[in-house]
Design a protein around this motif. Structure first.
Motif, PDB file in Angstrom:
ATOM      1  N   TRP A  53     -16.600  -4.733   0.006  1.00 10.74           N
ATOM      2  CA  TRP A  53     -15.189  -4.611   0.357  1.00 10.74           C
ATOM      3  C   TRP A  53     -14.945  -4.466   1.741  1.00 10.74           C
ATOM      4  CZ3 TRP A  53     -11.711  -5.713  -3.249  1.00 10.74           C
ATOM      5  CH2 TRP A  53     -12.059  -5.641  -4.623  1.00 10.74           C
ATOM      6  N   LYS A  54     -14.228  -5.479   2.360  1.00 11.41           N
ATOM      7  CA  LYS A  54     -14.022  -5.692   3.795  1.00 11.41           C
ATOM      8  C   LYS A  54     -12.687  -5.248   4.146  1.00 11.41           C
ATOM      9  CE  LYS A  54     -14.452  -9.359   7.220  1.00 11.41           C
ATOM     10  NZ  LYS A  54     -14.938 -10.741   7.304  1.00 11.41           N
ATOM     11  N   THR A  55     -12.657  -4.290   4.996  1.00 13.19           N
ATOM     12  CA  THR A  55     -11.309  -3.812   5.673  1.00 13.19           C
ATOM     13  C   THR A  55     -10.993  -4.842   6.525  1.00 13.19           C
ATOM     14  OG1 THR A  55     -12.664  -2.193   6.662  1.00 13.19           O
ATOM     15  CG2 THR A  55     -11.283  -1.652   4.966  1.00 13.19           C
ATOM     16  N   GLU A  56      -9.765  -5.312   6.482  1.00 18.42           N
ATOM     17  CA  GLU A  56      -9.055  -6.186   7.406  1.00 18.42           C
ATOM     18  C   GLU A  56      -8.372  -5.541   8.269  1.00 18.42           C
ATOM     19  OE1 GLU A  56     -10.118  -9.379   7.546  1.00 18.42           O
ATOM     20  OE2 GLU A  56     -10.571  -9.981   5.469  1.00 18.42           O
ATOM     21  N   ALA A  57      -8.473  -5.585   9.745  1.00 19.04           N
ATOM     22  CA  ALA A  57      -7.756  -4.687  10.730  1.00 19.04           C
ATOM     23  C   ALA A  57      -6.614  -5.667  11.207  1.00 19.04           C
ATOM     24  CB  ALA A  57      -8.656  -4.286  11.997  1.00 19.04           C
ATOM     25  N   SER A  58      -6.750  -6.674  11.490  1.00 16.97           N
ATOM     26  CA  SER A  58      -5.754  -7.546  12.160  1.00 16.97           C
ATOM     27  C   SER A  58      -4.710  -7.028  12.992  1.00 16.97           C
ATOM     28  CB  SER A  58      -4.943  -7.933  10.801  1.00 16.97           C
ATOM     29  OG  SER A  58      -3.784  -8.949  10.986  1.00 16.97           O
ATOM     30  N   GLY A  59      -5.311  -6.046  13.819  1.00 17.67           N
ATOM     31  CA  GLY A  59      -4.307  -5.424  14.614  1.00 17.67           C
ATOM     32  C   GLY A  59      -3.970  -3.935  14.438  1.00 17.67           C
ATOM     33  N   SER A  94      -3.443  -6.617   7.544  1.00 20.33           N
ATOM     34  CA  SER A  94      -4.353  -5.554   7.344  1.00 20.33           C
ATOM     35  C   SER A  94      -4.471  -5.080   6.062  1.00 20.33           C
ATOM     36  CB  SER A  94      -4.077  -4.529   8.359  1.00 20.33           C
ATOM     37  OG  SER A  94      -2.680  -3.838   7.895  1.00 20.33           O
ATOM     38  N   GLY A  95      -5.829  -4.879   5.596  1.00 14.71           N
ATOM     39  CA  GLY A  95      -5.698  -4.207   4.185  1.00 14.71           C
ATOM     40  C   GLY A  95      -7.345  -4.422   3.776  1.00 14.71           C
ATOM     41  N   VAL A  96      -7.607  -4.816   2.621  1.00 16.25           N
ATOM     42  CA  VAL A  96      -9.100  -4.736   1.987  1.00 16.25           C
ATOM     43  C   VAL A  96      -9.069  -5.997   1.279  1.00 16.25           C
ATOM     44  CG1 VAL A  96      -8.404  -3.303   0.108  1.00 16.25           C
ATOM     45  CG2 VAL A  96     -10.760  -3.643   0.772  1.00 16.25           C
ATOM     46  N   ALA A  97     -10.233  -6.743   1.559  1.00 20.38           N
ATOM     47  CA  ALA A  97     -10.580  -8.001   0.777  1.00 20.38           C
ATOM     48  C   ALA A  97     -11.997  -8.085   0.171  1.00 20.38           C
ATOM     49  CB  ALA A  97     -10.298  -8.949   1.759  1.00 20.38           C
ATOM     50  N   GLN A  98     -12.284  -8.854  -0.823  1.00 20.98           N
ATOM     51  CA  GLN A  98     -13.499  -9.282  -1.235  1.00 20.98           C
ATOM     52  C   GLN A  98     -13.686 -10.870  -1.159  1.00 20.98           C
ATOM     53  OE1 GLN A  98     -16.582  -8.622  -4.976  1.00 20.98           O
ATOM     54  NE2 GLN A  98     -15.604  -6.860  -4.206  1.00 20.98           N
ATOM     55  N   LYS A  99     -14.806 -11.213  -0.735  1.00 24.35           N
ATOM     56  CA  LYS A  99     -15.437 -12.501  -0.679  1.00 24.35           C
ATOM     57  C   LYS A  99     -16.109 -12.796  -1.934  1.00 24.35           C
ATOM     58  CE  LYS A  99     -15.453 -12.871   4.428  1.00 24.35           C
ATOM     59  NZ  LYS A  99     -16.519 -13.115   5.315  1.00 24.35           N
ATOM     60  N   GLN A 185      -1.199  -5.829   4.054  1.00 21.20           N
ATOM     61  CA  GLN A 185       0.202  -5.336   4.460  1.00 21.20           C
ATOM     62  C   GLN A 185       0.804  -6.997   4.566  1.00 21.20           C
ATOM     63  OE1 GLN A 185       0.703  -3.058   7.941  1.00 21.20           O
ATOM     64  NE2 GLN A 185       2.600  -3.980   8.483  1.00 21.20           N
ATOM     65  N   PRO A 186       1.907  -7.403   4.041  1.00 19.50           N
ATOM     66  CA  PRO A 186       2.294  -8.788   3.941  1.00 19.50           C
ATOM     67  C   PRO A 186       2.385  -9.292   5.234  1.00 19.50           C
ATOM     68  CG  PRO A 186       3.855  -7.385   2.516  1.00 19.50           C
ATOM     69  CD  PRO A 186       2.994  -6.478   3.263  1.00 19.50           C
ATOM     70  N   ASN A 193       4.263   0.939  11.255  1.00 24.12           N
ATOM     71  CA  ASN A 193       4.463   2.186  10.241  1.00 24.12           C
ATOM     72  C   ASN A 193       2.922   2.511   9.355  1.00 24.12           C
ATOM     73  OD1 ASN A 193       6.873   2.406  11.319  1.00 24.12           O
ATOM     74  ND2 ASN A 193       7.847   2.272   9.317  1.00 24.12           N
ATOM     75  N   ALA A 194       2.803   3.792   9.435  1.00 29.44           N
ATOM     76  CA  ALA A 194       1.592   4.088   8.561  1.00 29.44           C
ATOM     77  C   ALA A 194       1.620   3.769   7.065  1.00 29.44           C
ATOM     78  CB  ALA A 194       1.159   5.611   8.854  1.00 29.44           C
ATOM     79  N   TRP A 195       0.751   3.403   6.403  1.00 31.76           N
ATOM     80  CA  TRP A 195       0.544   3.599   5.072  1.00 31.76           C
ATOM     81  C   TRP A 195      -0.902   3.730   4.112  1.00 31.76           C
ATOM     82  CZ3 TRP A 195      -3.011  -0.025   3.538  1.00 31.76           C
ATOM     83  CH2 TRP A 195      -3.269  -1.049   4.345  1.00 31.76           C
ATOM     84  N   THR A 196      -0.847   3.972   2.965  1.00 31.03           N
ATOM     85  CA  THR A 196      -2.036   4.191   2.553  1.00 31.03           C
ATOM     86  C   THR A 196      -1.898   3.483   1.148  1.00 31.03           C
ATOM     87  OG1 THR A 196      -2.300   6.496   3.338  1.00 31.03           O
ATOM     88  CG2 THR A 196      -3.564   5.985   1.436  1.00 31.03           C
ATOM     89  N   LEU A 197      -3.337   2.986   0.833  1.00 33.93           N
ATOM     90  CA  LEU A 197      -3.672   2.025  -0.339  1.00 33.93           C
ATOM     91  C   LEU A 197      -4.655   2.819  -0.896  1.00 33.93           C
ATOM     92  CD1 LEU A 197      -3.078  -0.204  -2.469  1.00 33.93           C
ATOM     93  CD2 LEU A 197      -4.476  -1.582  -1.076  1.00 33.93           C
TER      94      LEU A 197
END
Length: 237
Positions: A53-59, A94-99, A185-186, A193-197
């Motif tokens: 599981w790769k976390t995507e920062a995207s800033g 930003s979020g989480v992904a799998q290849k 995050q779309p 703003n902060a969020w949690t998944l």
């Protein structure tokens, strides 16, 4: 869900490998965390907690961790662990992904896929997350396709069916080719703003109907993860 429905769902999953091998996701139950169980204040994209599981920062700035399911939540989400991505400063994509290796999915061109997962948390500023998917071969990327989902403070099971993604100009015969499945995050939401998944029980299978999660043993999941992760230690001393 009735036992008869369970068996009917399993019988309908023949295209994805029948009773076993249905789930194209590795470590969907968030059992394996060889690198560590948490990382804080990260601003870079990478693998920091649950394997694959790769976390995507995207800033964005975020904390990521493998969490243990509380006993009170087990009836809603029957898993021992889940992955938590806690974004303290948000940003789009930003979020989480799998290849997923392209070789595992390219033979199903023209079919539908169903992603199912358990999630809770707090939504990004735009009010929802997006399940995104696209192909990438190391050079070329296809257009990303999106489906929205909205979480609450309680565990829910989501089921999202989608068409085989557009390949664009990607060459899926290359060893570098993959399909990315991302929870983000779309793209249009640039709020900080902060969020949690919180997420677990992630399954991707061929077909138009989600089947019960394919539970695999820790040993089986570990072996799948170790195909991609090999740690060398200093033995010179």
């Amino acid at each position: 869900m009735s036992r008869a429905r369970d068996f009917a769902d399993l019988a309908g999953s023949a295209d994805a490998g029948g009773l076993t091998g249905r789930n194209l996701i590795i470590n969907g139950a968030m059992q394996v965390a060889q690198r560590g169980t948490s990382a804080s204040s990260k601003t870079t994209t990478g693998y920091f907690a649950c394997d694959r599981w790769k976390t995507e920062a995207s800033g964005a700035t975020y904390d990521v961790s493998q969490q243990s399911m509380s006993s009170s939540d087990l009836s809603s989400a029957p898993f021992s662990h889940f992955l938590r991505v806690a974004v303290t400063t948000g940003n789009n994509n930003s979020g989480v992904a799998q290849k997923i290796e392209a070789s595992a999915v390219r033979n199903f061109k023209g079919k539908k896929f169903t992603a199912s997962f358990y999630a809770k948390g707090t939504n990004p500023n735009g009010g929802s997350f997006t399940l995104s998917r696209f192909f990438y071969d190391g050079t070329n990327a296809s257009t990303s396709e999106h489906t929205s989902f909205t979480v609450t403070s309680s565990w829910q099971r989501f089921e999202i069916t989608f068409d085989y993604p557009d390949e664009g100009s990607t060459d899926l015969t290359l060893n570098t080719a993959m399909m990315s499945l991302s929870f983000l995050q779309p793209n249009g939401d640039t709020s900080t703003n902060a969020w949690t998944l919180d997420i677990t029980g992630v399954q991707l299978e061929v077909g138009e109907q989600a089947t019960p999660f394919e539970h695999r043993s820790f040993a089986d999941e570990l072996a799948r993860c170790q195909r991609y992760f090999f740690k060398l230690t200093d033995i010179s001393g």
